[in-house]
Design a protein around this motif. Structure first.
Motif, PDB file in Angstrom:
ATOM      1  N   MET A 256       1.478 -96.466 -10.298  1.00 47.40           N
ATOM      2  CA  MET A 256       1.262 -96.421  -8.547  1.00 47.40           C
ATOM      3  C   MET A 256       2.700 -95.834  -8.090  1.00 47.40           C
ATOM      4  O   MET A 256       2.461 -95.043  -7.085  1.00 47.40           O
ATOM      5  N   VAL A 257       3.769 -96.072  -8.667  1.00 46.15           N
ATOM      6  CA  VAL A 257       5.053 -95.342  -8.016  1.00 46.15           C
ATOM      7  C   VAL A 257       4.748 -93.883  -8.384  1.00 46.15           C
ATOM      8  O   VAL A 257       5.011 -93.287  -7.120  1.00 46.15           O
ATOM      9  N   ALA A 258       4.446 -93.346  -9.439  1.00 45.31           N
ATOM     10  CA  ALA A 258       4.171 -91.965  -9.479  1.00 45.31           C
ATOM     11  C   ALA A 258       3.086 -91.433  -8.518  1.00 45.31           C
ATOM     12  O   ALA A 258       3.444 -90.307  -7.933  1.00 45.31           O
ATOM     13  N   ARG A 259       2.143 -92.310  -8.199  1.00 44.42           N
ATOM     14  CA  ARG A 259       1.060 -91.795  -7.084  1.00 44.42           C
ATOM     15  C   ARG A 259       1.785 -91.880  -5.739  1.00 44.42           C
ATOM     16  O   ARG A 259       1.338 -90.994  -4.897  1.00 44.42           O
ATOM     17  N   TYR A 260       2.736 -92.384  -5.476  1.00 41.57           N
ATOM     18  CA  TYR A 260       3.460 -92.462  -4.182  1.00 41.57           C
ATOM     19  C   TYR A 260       4.661 -91.145  -4.398  1.00 41.57           C
ATOM     20  O   TYR A 260       5.080 -91.032  -3.198  1.00 41.57           O
TER      21      TYR A 260
ATOM     22  N   ALA B 154       4.580 -82.665  -0.418  1.00 42.38           N
ATOM     23  CA  ALA B 154       5.766 -81.388  -0.439  1.00 42.38           C
ATOM     24  C   ALA B 154       6.967 -81.944  -0.787  1.00 42.38           C
ATOM     25  O   ALA B 154       7.956 -81.087  -1.502  1.00 42.38           O
ATOM     26  N   LYS B 155       7.405 -83.168  -0.201  1.00 46.19           N
ATOM     27  CA  LYS B 155       8.748 -83.544  -0.610  1.00 46.19           C
ATOM     28  C   LYS B 155       9.130 -83.913  -1.908  1.00 46.19           C
ATOM     29  O   LYS B 155      10.486 -83.695  -2.311  1.00 46.19           O
TER      30      LYS B 155
ATOM     31  N   ASN C 235       9.906 -91.990  -5.162  1.00 45.92           N
ATOM     32  CA  ASN C 235       9.886 -92.294  -3.733  1.00 45.92           C
ATOM     33  C   ASN C 235      10.666 -93.643  -3.470  1.00 45.92           C
ATOM     34  O   ASN C 235      10.444 -94.648  -3.982  1.00 45.92           O
ATOM     35  N   ARG C 236      11.631 -93.581  -2.999  1.00 45.74           N
ATOM     36  CA  ARG C 236      12.784 -94.532  -2.682  1.00 45.74           C
ATOM     37  C   ARG C 236      12.175 -95.779  -1.893  1.00 45.74           C
ATOM     38  O   ARG C 236      12.661 -96.900  -2.177  1.00 45.74           O
ATOM     39  N   ASN C 237      10.816 -95.471  -1.194  1.00 48.38           N
ATOM     40  CA  ASN C 237      10.161 -96.725  -0.605  1.00 48.38           C
ATOM     41  C   ASN C 237       9.481 -97.458  -1.565  1.00 48.38           C
ATOM     42  O   ASN C 237       9.368 -98.809  -1.195  1.00 48.38           O
ATOM     43  N   VAL C 238       9.470 -97.008  -2.957  1.00 46.19           N
ATOM     44  CA  VAL C 238       8.641 -98.230  -3.758  1.00 46.19           C
ATOM     45  C   VAL C 238       9.711 -98.321  -5.172  1.00 46.19           C
ATOM     46  O   VAL C 238       9.090 -98.477  -6.262  1.00 46.19           O
TER      47      VAL C 238
ATOM     48  N   THR D 199      16.303-102.149 -14.226  1.00 42.61           N
ATOM     49  CA  THR D 199      16.399-103.039 -13.006  1.00 42.61           C
ATOM     50  C   THR D 199      17.743-102.912 -12.195  1.00 42.61           C
ATOM     51  O   THR D 199      17.971-102.968 -11.041  1.00 42.61           O
ATOM     52  N   ALA D 200      18.929-102.871 -12.978  1.00 41.90           N
ATOM     53  CA  ALA D 200      20.233-102.921 -12.449  1.00 41.90           C
ATOM     54  C   ALA D 200      20.426-101.873 -11.611  1.00 41.90           C
ATOM     55  O   ALA D 200      20.851-101.791 -10.450  1.00 41.90           O
ATOM     56  N   ARG D 201      19.937-100.748 -12.150  1.00 45.44           N
ATOM     57  CA  ARG D 201      20.111 -99.206 -11.212  1.00 45.44           C
ATOM     58  C   ARG D 201      19.299 -99.306 -10.015  1.00 45.44           C
ATOM     59  O   ARG D 201      19.646 -98.975  -8.726  1.00 45.44           O
ATOM     60  N   VAL D 202      18.059 -99.832 -10.131  1.00 43.35           N
ATOM     61  CA  VAL D 202      17.361 -99.950  -8.806  1.00 43.35           C
ATOM     62  C   VAL D 202      17.966-100.890  -8.040  1.00 43.35           C
ATOM     63  O   VAL D 202      18.049-100.658  -6.671  1.00 43.35           O
ATOM     64  N   ARG D 203      18.475-102.040  -8.244  1.00 45.78           N
ATOM     65  CA  ARG D 203      19.259-103.030  -7.446  1.00 45.78           C
ATOM     66  C   ARG D 203      20.458-102.285  -6.591  1.00 45.78           C
ATOM     67  O   ARG D 203      20.698-102.272  -5.551  1.00 45.78           O
ATOM     68  N   GLU D 204      21.064-101.225  -7.270  1.00 47.79           N
ATOM     69  CA  GLU D 204      22.223-100.523  -7.052  1.00 47.79           C
ATOM     70  C   GLU D 204      21.660 -99.637  -5.782  1.00 47.79           C
ATOM     71  O   GLU D 204      22.303 -99.636  -4.881  1.00 47.79           O
ATOM     72  N   LEU D 205      20.617 -99.077  -5.967  1.00 43.21           N
ATOM     73  CA  LEU D 205      19.977 -98.009  -5.028  1.00 43.21           C
ATOM     74  C   LEU D 205      19.427 -98.884  -3.981  1.00 43.21           C
ATOM     75  O   LEU D 205      19.453 -98.212  -2.877  1.00 43.21           O
ATOM     76  N   LEU D 206      19.136 -99.840  -4.000  1.00 42.71           N
ATOM     77  CA  LEU D 206      18.616-100.624  -3.075  1.00 42.71           C
ATOM     78  C   LEU D 206      19.525-101.137  -1.834  1.00 42.71           C
ATOM     79  O   LEU D 206      19.572-101.438  -0.873  1.00 42.71           O
ATOM     80  N   THR D 207      20.855-101.316  -2.433  1.00 42.78           N
ATOM     81  CA  THR D 207      22.011-101.563  -1.718  1.00 42.78           C
ATOM     82  C   THR D 207      22.842-100.307  -1.333  1.00 42.78           C
ATOM     83  O   THR D 207      23.774-100.608  -0.552  1.00 42.78           O
TER      84      THR D 207
END
Length: 214
Positions: free
Chosen positions: A47-51, A55-56, A146-149, A205-213
């Protein structure tokens, strides 16, 4: 056997599967649940890959396409592993029901139990391997996703972690019934890789949480 258990897992509703999982029946159990954790992890990666298209993300198109294709294949394979696990556990039950009235029957029964346990441990060991493969896809996808997902990359990593840890105990519960030394050693080694997978999943998971903040 209920009508629900007679259906292939792919054809069951979520409610139907959970009803059967909660029922007092031998299978499905933890092994099938581990495989479904794996299927969910793969689906989330896909799902994340499809998002992460358009072009971006054009410069990452080849990588994302490969990740998406492999995640889809992993999801299908995981569902098959859930089916295989239920069949393998049924084989264990049947082996314990073999007659043991004579010495020959006792020997044959012990051999059948060992072989059935090896098959029953082999399926969750395959789930561990599948979790490693899906976790690698999540690791490769995260830097370009995609940072949104990206929270779903963490969800995928956590689902892969759950698949691996749940599968490990389903390997271990069968080891005591396996009399073939080489098979026992191989399966034990395959289960031992789970600690590393847990650490890798936690790192995602830790890296994702860093990116989210950030």
């Amino acid at each position: 056997m209920t009508a629900t258990t007679a259906l292939p897992l792919r054809q069951q509703s979520i409610t139907g599967f959970l009803d059967t999982l909660a029922a007092k029946v031998p299978a499905p159990g933890g092994g099938a649940s581990a495989a479904l954790h794996l299927a969910q992890a793969a689906a989330l990666v896909a799902m994340v890959a499809r998002y992460t298209t358009g072009a971006k993300y054009a410069e990452h198109e080849d990588l994302v396409t490969v990740i998406c294709d492999r995640a889809d294949t992993a999801r299908s394979n995981a569902l098959q592993l859930a089916e295989d696990d239920m069949a393998a556990f049924t084989g264990v039950i049947e082996s314990y029901r073999l007659p043991k009235g004579t010495e020959a029957e006792v020997r044959a029964r012990a051999e059948a139990i060992s072989a059935a346990a090896a098959r029953a441990a082999g399926v969750p060991a395959d789930v561990v391997d599948g979790a490693a493969a899906v976790l690698e896809l999540a690791e490769r996808l995260l830097p370009v996703a995609n940072r949104n997902v990206i929270s779903d990359v963490a969800a995928a990593a956590d689902a892969a972690r759950a698949a691996a840890t749940t599968a490990r105990v389903n390997v271990e519960i069968n080891l005591g019934s396996i009399t073939d030394g080489e098979t026992h050693t191989i399966l034990t080694a395959r289960a031992r890789r789970v600690d590393d997978l847990m650490a890798r999943a936690d790192a995602v998971t830790a890296r994702v949480r860093e990116l989210l903040t950030s």
